[in-house]
Design an enzyme around this catalytic site. Structure first.
Site, PDB file in Angstrom:
ATOM      1  N   ASP A 117      -2.352   6.923   2.839  1.00 33.36           N
ATOM      2  CA  ASP A 117      -1.754   7.946   1.975  1.00 33.36           C
ATOM      3  C   ASP A 117      -0.518   7.449   1.231  1.00 33.36           C
ATOM      4  OD1 ASP A 117       0.069   7.737   4.013  1.00 33.36           O
ATOM      5  OD2 ASP A 117      -0.189   9.769   4.779  1.00 33.36           O
ATOM      6  N   ARG A 150       5.720 -13.119   1.031  1.00 37.01           N
ATOM      7  CA  ARG A 150       5.239 -13.326   2.401  1.00 37.01           C
ATOM      8  C   ARG A 150       4.342 -14.553   2.457  1.00 37.01           C
ATOM      9  NH1 ARG A 150       4.655  -7.370   3.937  1.00 37.01           N
ATOM     10  NH2 ARG A 150       5.829  -6.357   2.299  1.00 37.01           N
ATOM     11  N   GLY A 191       0.820  -1.212   0.000  1.00 40.61           N
ATOM     12  CA  GLY A 191       0.000   0.000   0.000  1.00 40.61           C
ATOM     13  C   GLY A 191       0.849   1.254   0.000  1.00 40.61           C
ATOM     14  N   ARG A 192       2.112   1.091   0.339  1.00 41.43           N
ATOM     15  CA  ARG A 192       2.969   2.286   0.385  1.00 41.43           C
ATOM     16  C   ARG A 192       4.422   1.936   0.098  1.00 41.43           C
ATOM     17  NH1 ARG A 192       4.107   3.497   6.594  1.00 41.43           N
ATOM     18  NH2 ARG A 192       3.725   1.436   7.450  1.00 41.43           N
ATOM     19  N   LYS A 194      10.050   1.899   0.581  1.00 39.83           N
ATOM     20  CA  LYS A 194       8.872   1.997   1.459  1.00 39.83           C
ATOM     21  C   LYS A 194       8.550   3.464   1.726  1.00 39.83           C
ATOM     22  CE  LYS A 194       7.197  -0.106   5.764  1.00 39.83           C
ATOM     23  NZ  LYS A 194       7.527  -1.120   6.770  1.00 39.83           N
ATOM     24  N   ASP A 238       0.870 -11.501   6.829  1.00 40.12           N
ATOM     25  CA  ASP A 238       1.402 -10.676   5.731  1.00 40.12           C
ATOM     26  C   ASP A 238       2.744 -10.053   6.097  1.00 40.12           C
ATOM     27  OD1 ASP A 238      -0.654  -9.378   7.451  1.00 40.12           O
ATOM     28  OD2 ASP A 238       0.169  -7.558   6.578  1.00 40.12           O
ATOM     29  N   ASN A 239       3.145 -10.178   7.354  1.00 40.76           N
ATOM     30  CA  ASN A 239       4.455  -9.665   7.761  1.00 40.76           C
ATOM     31  C   ASN A 239       5.462 -10.792   7.992  1.00 40.76           C
ATOM     32  OD1 ASN A 239       3.469  -7.065   7.657  1.00 40.76           O
ATOM     33  ND2 ASN A 239       2.996  -6.969   9.842  1.00 40.76           N
TER      34      ASN A 239
HETATM   35  P1  AMP Z   1       1.656  -2.934   8.136  1.00 43.70           P
HETATM   36  O1  AMP Z   1       0.877  -2.864   9.402  1.00 43.70           O
HETATM   37  O2  AMP Z   1       2.674  -1.829   7.982  1.00 43.70           O
HETATM   38  O3  AMP Z   1       2.243  -4.268   7.882  1.00 43.70           O
HETATM   39  O4  AMP Z   1       0.622  -2.654   6.951  1.00 43.70           O
HETATM   40  C1  AMP Z   1      -0.536  -3.414   6.718  1.00 43.70           C
HETATM   41  C2  AMP Z   1      -1.109  -3.039   5.365  1.00 43.70           C
HETATM   42  O5  AMP Z   1      -1.488  -1.670   5.333  1.00 43.70           O
HETATM   43  C3  AMP Z   1      -0.153  -3.233   4.203  1.00 43.70           C
HETATM   44  O6  AMP Z   1      -0.885  -3.679   3.114  1.00 43.70           O
HETATM   45  C4  AMP Z   1       0.403  -1.846   3.997  1.00 43.70           C
HETATM   46  O7  AMP Z   1       0.875  -1.646   2.693  1.00 43.70           O
HETATM   47  C5  AMP Z   1      -0.801  -0.972   4.303  1.00 43.70           C
HETATM   48  N1  AMP Z   1      -0.427   0.356   4.785  1.00 43.70           N
HETATM   49  C6  AMP Z   1       0.149   0.685   5.964  1.00 43.70           C
HETATM   50  N2  AMP Z   1       0.351   2.014   6.052  1.00 43.70           N
HETATM   51  C7  AMP Z   1      -0.101   2.558   4.902  1.00 43.70           C
HETATM   52  C8  AMP Z   1      -0.174   3.892   4.380  1.00 43.70           C
HETATM   53  N3  AMP Z   1       0.270   4.948   5.070  1.00 43.70           N
HETATM   54  N4  AMP Z   1      -0.704   4.055   3.152  1.00 43.70           N
HETATM   55  C9  AMP Z   1      -1.173   3.022   2.464  1.00 43.70           C
HETATM   56  N5  AMP Z   1      -1.124   1.748   2.878  1.00 43.70           N
HETATM   57  C10 AMP Z   1      -0.603   1.506   4.093  1.00 43.70           C
HETATM   58 MG    MG Z   2       3.124  -5.235   6.543  1.00 39.75          MG
END
Ligand code: AMP
Ligand code: MG
Length: 487
Positions: free
Chosen positions: A125, A183, A92-93, A113, A252-253
């Site tokens: 965002d 992943r 997502g980012r 990232k 997913d992590n």
């Molecule tokens: P995370 O908790 O960082 O592993 O993120 C979980 C999901 O949310 C993943 O698909 C990320 O790409 C998405 N995500 C986290 N932060 C953002 C952001 N600021 N903008 C868009 N997608 C995000």
């Molecule tokens: Mg993640």
């Protein structure tokens, strides 16, 4: 050594096509500037460390420029978040810019990232803030230096781009390196969306590129799953032995390479606390320190479910059954080494458990205890350390067992034992308050602290002159910093 324009790309994941990822260009940051770079990570790409200081470096990793051979892609995946299935996640980012291979023939994914929105951004965002980028950078390089498998970080690029979280912050990007960004959630995505052909393609891709030795086995996919189970058991044993709490062990992590991946509200323990929850949003303690061990198995069983088209349920179950014994063997082996033992005795597990219980009850600093235990002859070290324990009689009883155990252990000299202990017991660890100090300075434009901290943590076992302030317990304000998922 190479200049920046001499990197050679071979974008194997991008070639899998649009079912697996989407072409997206990075959104540049305003006024990109180098915050910190890791010379050790640059060496993985054969890059001359001096290029980090050139303007083009900040432009490339701040999203302004791209190599002609790069093919930026946002990957699609899904995953179990806090135990519940989310049908679609994805980058997502972050963007996979491409795969670079080095002179040793290794492939490294370049993942940027904080590179802006993608079709998988949902409500986000697409940005990452300086704070979280610095934390990911420091953690990946510190874990690697401790000998814990991890993704790596090449650099952090800061900017003047405003990004809103609880308050206004500044956008940043971190360039992450890993041999693969696949992943557990990649397999889950194609399994639950019922796309058997793509799932088979993904499995073949991972087998061929990342587990080639398993292809020689009678059941290659089973051999691959077994290897993933083994690597996860070993990684989590190392987390436990060194007091690392990941904080968001969603599937997913979790990397199919068994490396520590996707850093959010992680923490290293200061005081030993088995029940420690590092993620402020983890109200039930699903990912508390001691729960990371069974969660490792839970995550592997989620992966196993997604592999049922390739492997029989019985074989998957049997292989999952290897996780705990493998974990325990690795953990005990490391803890023996941390205690200075070279041989194995039946009661060693109890010796470790008893010590941890005493540490838990007295809130003893987990890192410094082991370091100090190796500072002096065992009998002397324990008399000095007993003052840290509330239950002195309990500690004395443990110390008696320990010194007797050391005496039985082997015939190397005290000095040799102490050198062995210092080689596995770090003096410097990425304490949350140290990261916070570096972040506060960086947020006001001073990057010297994050650079110094990175350097100290790149040699965690070596006492470094003038760096005593990095080997202290946290001050009161730094003991219970609340780190949320918002990054
Ligand atoms: P995370 O908790 O960082 O592993 O993120 C979980 C999901 O949310 C993943 O698909 C990320 O790409 C998405 N995500 C986290 N932060 C953002 C952001 N600021 N903008 C868009 N997608 C995000
Ligand atoms: Mg993640």
């Amino acid at each position: 050594m190479k200049a920046l324009d001499e990197l050679t790309f071979d974008n194997r994941f991008a070639r899998l096509g649009d079912a697996f990822s989407t072409h997206v260009l990075p959104e540049p940051l305003d006024e990109p500037r180098l915050v910190v770079a890791s010379p050790a990570a640059m060496a993985l790409l054969d890059l001359d460390p001096a290029v980090a200081e050139t303007p083009v470096f900040a432009e490339l990793f701040g999203g302004h420029k791209l190599w002609a051979e790069a093919e930026p892609r946002a990957m699609v995946y899904s995953g179990h978040q806090f135990g519940g299935y989310t049908p679609q996640l994805g980058d997502g980012r972050g963007l996979l810019l491409g795969e670079v291979y080095n002179a040793a023939g290794e492939h490294w994914d370049l993942h940027l990232k904080g590179a802006g929105q993608t079709p998988y951004s949902r409500m986000g965002d697409g940005r990452a803030v300086l704070r979280s980028s610095i934390r990911e950078f420091l953690a990946s390089e510190a874990l690697h230096a401790l000998g814990i498998p991890s993704s790596r970080a090449l650099c952090v690029i800061g900017s003047s781009t405003p990004v809103w979280r609880e308050k206004q912050e500044r956008g940043a990007m971190v360039l992450r390196l890993a041999n693969s960004h696949i992943r557990f959630g990649h397999f889950e995505y194609f399994y639950y969306t019922k796309k058997p052909e793509q799932q088979a393609e993904l499995a073949e891709h991972v087998l061929k590129l990342h587990y080639p030795e398993c292809r020689e086995q009678p059941e290659p996919y089973l051999a691959m799953f077994r290897e993933i189970v083994e690597r996860n058991a070993e990684m989590i044993a190392k987390w436990q032995a060194y007091g690392f709490c990941h904080g968001v062990m969603n599937t997913d992590n979790m990397s199919i390479l068994g490396i520590t991946f996707d850093f959010g509200p992680f923490a290293f323990l200061d005081d030993f606390d088995a029940h420690f929850i590092c993620n402020h949003s983890d109200h039930d303690g699903r990912y508390s320190f001691s729960n990371q061990v069974p969660i490792g198995q839970w995550n592997l069983s989620a992966l196993a479910q997604a592999l049922t088209p390739f492997i029989s349920v019985d074989a998957l179950k049997e292989t999952l059954g290897l996780y705990l014994p493998l974990y325990q063997a690795h953990y005990l082996d490391l803890m023996r080494r941390r205690l200075g033992l070279t041989t194995a005795e039946d009661d060693d597990q109890k010796l470790v458990e008893r010590l941890l219980k005493l540490m838990q009850n007295s809130g003893v600093d987990y890192t410094l205890f082991f370091r100090r235990l190796g500072d002096e002859p065992a009998a002397l070290a324990v008399t000095r350390l007993r003052d840290d324990f509330v239950d002195r009689a309990g500690f004395d009883a443990w110390a008696e067992l320990y010194t007797a155990r050391i005496a039985r252990d082997g015939d190397d000299t005290e000095a040799q034992r102490r050198a062995r202990m210092h080689a596995v017991n770090p003096l410097y660890i990425l304490r949350n308050y140290l990261a916070q100090n570096a972040i506060t300075a960086a947020e006001s434009g001073d990057y010297s602290e994050v650079r110094r901290l990175h350097e100290v943590l790149s040699k965690p076992f070596e006492e470094q002159a003038g760096m005593g302030q990095y080997a202290q317990r946290p001050p009161d304000w730094g003991k219970h910093l609340e780190i949320s998922c918002s990054s």
